[in-house]
Design a protein around this motif. Structure first.
Motif, PDB file in Angstrom:
ATOM      1  N   ASP A   1       1.506   7.928   8.346  1.00  0.00           N
ATOM      2  CA  ASP A   1       0.385   7.116   7.872  1.00  0.00           C
ATOM      3  C   ASP A   1       0.839   5.697   7.556  1.00  0.00           C
ATOM      4  O   ASP A   1       0.119   4.723   7.836  1.00  0.00           O
ATOM      5  CB  ASP A   1      -0.247   7.757   6.634  1.00  0.00           C
ATOM      6  CG  ASP A   1      -1.099   8.969   6.973  1.00  0.00           C
ATOM      7  OD1 ASP A   1      -1.585   9.043   8.120  1.00  0.00           O
ATOM      8  OD2 ASP A   1      -1.281   9.840   6.113  1.00  0.00           O
ATOM      9  N   ALA A   2       2.026   5.554   6.967  1.00  0.00           N
ATOM     10  CA  ALA A   2       2.550   4.219   6.666  1.00  0.00           C
ATOM     11  C   ALA A   2       2.785   3.431   7.950  1.00  0.00           C
ATOM     12  O   ALA A   2       2.493   2.229   8.022  1.00  0.00           O
ATOM     13  CB  ALA A   2       3.853   4.338   5.874  1.00  0.00           C
TER      14      ALA A   2
ATOM     15  N   CYS B   1       2.526  -4.504   3.142  1.00  0.00           N
ATOM     16  CA  CYS B   1       3.772  -3.749   3.325  1.00  0.00           C
ATOM     17  C   CYS B   1       3.456  -2.303   2.971  1.00  0.00           C
ATOM     18  O   CYS B   1       2.825  -2.031   1.946  1.00  0.00           O
ATOM     19  CB  CYS B   1       4.846  -4.314   2.396  1.00  0.00           C
ATOM     20  SG  CYS B   1       6.308  -3.282   2.183  1.00  0.00           S
ATOM     21  N   SER B   2       3.859  -1.355   3.822  1.00  0.00           N
ATOM     22  CA  SER B   2       3.536   0.056   3.599  1.00  0.00           C
ATOM     23  C   SER B   2       4.721   0.798   2.993  1.00  0.00           C
ATOM     24  O   SER B   2       5.860   0.611   3.420  1.00  0.00           O
ATOM     25  CB  SER B   2       3.151   0.735   4.910  1.00  0.00           C
ATOM     26  OG  SER B   2       2.046   0.105   5.503  1.00  0.00           O
TER      27      SER B   2
ATOM     28  N   ILE C   1       0.857  -1.182   0.000  1.00  0.00           N
ATOM     29  CA  ILE C   1       0.000   0.000   0.000  1.00  0.00           C
ATOM     30  C   ILE C   1       0.891   1.228   0.000  1.00  0.00           C
ATOM     31  O   ILE C   1       1.841   1.322   0.789  1.00  0.00           O
ATOM     32  CB  ILE C   1      -0.979   0.011   1.189  1.00  0.00           C
ATOM     33  CG1 ILE C   1      -1.911   1.237   1.086  1.00  0.00           C
ATOM     34  CG2 ILE C   1      -0.267  -0.036   2.527  1.00  0.00           C
ATOM     35  CD1 ILE C   1      -3.118   1.163   2.010  1.00  0.00           C
TER      36      ILE C   1
ATOM     37  N   ILE D   1      -8.683   2.388   8.322  1.00  0.00           N
ATOM     38  CA  ILE D   1      -7.951   1.172   7.977  1.00  0.00           C
ATOM     39  C   ILE D   1      -8.842  -0.046   8.219  1.00  0.00           C
ATOM     40  O   ILE D   1      -9.031  -0.893   7.353  1.00  0.00           O
ATOM     41  CB  ILE D   1      -6.646   1.071   8.780  1.00  0.00           C
ATOM     42  CG1 ILE D   1      -5.766   2.271   8.469  1.00  0.00           C
ATOM     43  CG2 ILE D   1      -5.907  -0.222   8.448  1.00  0.00           C
ATOM     44  CD1 ILE D   1      -4.573   2.417   9.366  1.00  0.00           C
TER      45      ILE D   1
ATOM     46  N   VAL E   1       1.295   5.301   0.386  1.00  0.00           N
ATOM     47  CA  VAL E   1       0.727   6.525   0.942  1.00  0.00           C
ATOM     48  C   VAL E   1       1.785   7.628   0.833  1.00  0.00           C
ATOM     49  O   VAL E   1       2.916   7.384   0.424  1.00  0.00           O
ATOM     50  CB  VAL E   1       0.285   6.328   2.410  1.00  0.00           C
ATOM     51  CG1 VAL E   1      -0.867   5.349   2.509  1.00  0.00           C
ATOM     52  CG2 VAL E   1       1.455   5.856   3.281  1.00  0.00           C
TER      53      VAL E   1
ATOM     54  N   SER F   1      -0.061  -5.050   9.568  1.00  0.00           N
ATOM     55  CA  SER F   1       1.244  -5.534   9.115  1.00  0.00           C
ATOM     56  C   SER F   1       1.185  -6.982   8.631  1.00  0.00           C
ATOM     57  O   SER F   1       2.048  -7.426   7.866  1.00  0.00           O
ATOM     58  CB  SER F   1       2.278  -5.401  10.230  1.00  0.00           C
ATOM     59  OG  SER F   1       1.904  -6.182  11.356  1.00  0.00           O
TER      60      SER F   1
ATOM     61  N   ILE G   1      -0.547   2.273   9.347  1.00  0.00           N
ATOM     62  CA  ILE G   1      -1.058   1.108   8.619  1.00  0.00           C
ATOM     63  C   ILE G   1      -0.339  -0.158   9.073  1.00  0.00           C
ATOM     64  O   ILE G   1      -0.959  -1.214   9.230  1.00  0.00           O
ATOM     65  CB  ILE G   1      -0.915   1.321   7.101  1.00  0.00           C
ATOM     66  CG1 ILE G   1      -1.875   2.430   6.642  1.00  0.00           C
ATOM     67  CG2 ILE G   1      -1.198   0.026   6.338  1.00  0.00           C
ATOM     68  CD1 ILE G   1      -1.661   2.877   5.218  1.00  0.00           C
ATOM     69  N   GLN G   2       0.973  -0.064   9.314  1.00  0.00           N
ATOM     70  CA  GLN G   2       1.705  -1.236   9.793  1.00  0.00           C
ATOM     71  C   GLN G   2       1.223  -1.657  11.177  1.00  0.00           C
ATOM     72  O   GLN G   2       1.159  -2.843  11.493  1.00  0.00           O
ATOM     73  CB  GLN G   2       3.208  -0.935   9.818  1.00  0.00           C
ATOM     74  CG  GLN G   2       3.851  -0.963   8.451  1.00  0.00           C
ATOM     75  CD  GLN G   2       3.685  -2.304   7.759  1.00  0.00           C
ATOM     76  OE1 GLN G   2       4.272  -3.307   8.159  1.00  0.00           O
ATOM     77  NE2 GLN G   2       2.872  -2.333   6.698  1.00  0.00           N
TER      78      GLN G   2
END
Length: 335
Positions: free
Chosen positions: A243-244, A256-257, A236, A328, A238, A252, A247-248
């Motif tokens: 933000d990454a 993978c961010s 994903i 999310i 961003v 996770s 998301i993790q």
């Protein structure tokens, strides 16, 4: 008539920013209809100058400017800027150009040693400030995540000597030494294994009309997007590192961010290779007009890409902080 005259004709007011390429001027962008200095003009490049917007990436020479912003045909534009048309119906710069990712920059071991100490120092500062931890919590980040990703807090605005950061000294045009700005704010490091590769600071005193950027990247950092998590999983993409990381924290095990670090940033050779192998790419740039303009680039490059916009607010962190919606979990439930 050169490109500066053309810019004034469409209502721009370019101001000289530097002497690069015989003189660089900046203004608002006539394509974006926004900004103050995103539109770069070089009147001395080519026969009558050229332009480029660093946000929407509109670009071309004086002829293309007339076509883009004055509604002229190719031959009308040539006449306007007093350039003899070549024996062809269309200018060469409208043909498609193949994307060539750049090689990532190298990082010095001395910079990494200093970076490690600075990251540890700022992380300790953050852990002593409950109010600052709470600001990150409002964006959905837990204390465990703060520790895992070594987030930190720079307590005051500083201008440090480059040598103290493991960087060679530089002299500015005015004869003074160039210094590294370390603004007050959240310190966001990136790593490859245990080694730091990048440090960014999200300024705590930034405001929407600020002429200085919200994020300041420390000189010597690797000029590449930041990758978090297992690269064999779906990816994903961003804009923001925070933000990454968020998301993790939430997903996770699923993705993978990748944080580009800016809407106009493009993949380097390492990320390009990763994306070519990815089973799926979810593109989730900030949900605003600038972010929308960049979707076409990504869709053209990667056939395994799927548009994955944020349904509320501009980004995952904004959705949690402003609307108290965990986008999310919401997106995962939708899928």
């Amino acid at each position: 008539m050169d490109i500066l005259n053309l810019a004034e004709e469409v209502g721009l007011f370019p101001k000289k920013a530097s002497s690069t390429n015989g003189g660089e001027f900046k203004s608002a962008c006539p394509n974006c209809q926004d900004g103050k200095d995103r539109f770069c003009i070089w009147p001395n490049k080519g026969k009558a100058g050229c332009y480029w917007c660093r946000v929407c990436e509109a670009k071309g020479d004086a002829i293309q400017f007339c076509r883009d912003f004055l509604g002229m045909t190719f031959h009308q534009a040539c006449q306007k800027v007093n350039i003899t048309p070549q024996m062809r119906a269309e200018p060469q710069n409208i043909k498609r150009h193949t994307f060539k990712p750049h090689q990532p920059s190298l990082i010095s071991s001395s910079w990494q040693q200093v970076a490690n100490r600075y990251i540890d120092y700022c992380h300790e500062n953050l852990m002593r400030e409950p109010s600052v931890i709470n600001q990150l919590a409002q964006r959905g980040l837990t204390l465990e995540t703060i520790k895992q990703f070594c987030l930190g807090w720079n307590t005051e605005n500083l201008f440090d000597r480059r040598e103290r950061l493991g960087l060679p000294s530089e002299t500015k045009e005015n004869g003074f030494d160039r210094r590294q700005w370390l603004p007050k704010g959240f310190v966001i490091p990136s790593f490859e294994g245990a080694n730091p590769t990048k440090i960014k600071i999200r300024r705590s005193d930034w405001f929407s009309e600020d002429t200085f950027p919200k994020y300041v990247e420390i000189s010597g950092s690797k000029q590449s997007p930041s990758v978090y998590g297992n690269p064999s999983k779906p990816v994903i993409i961003v804009e923001s590192e925070l933000d990454a990381i968020l998301i993790q924290q939430k997903a996770s095990d699923l993705v993978c961010s990748v944080a580009l670090g800016g809407v106009s940033k493009k993949p380097d050779t390492e990320l390009h290779a990763l994306l070519k192998k990815a089973p799926l790419i979810l593109l989730s740039l900030d949900f605003d007009e600038v972010g929308k303009k960049h979707y076409s680039f990504w869709i053209k490059q990667y056939p395994n890409l799927r548009s994955w916009p944020i349904p509320f607010d501009k980004s995952p962190g904004d959705a949690i902080e402003k609307s108290h919606i965990n986008v999310i979990n919401l997106k995962l439930a939708e899928d």
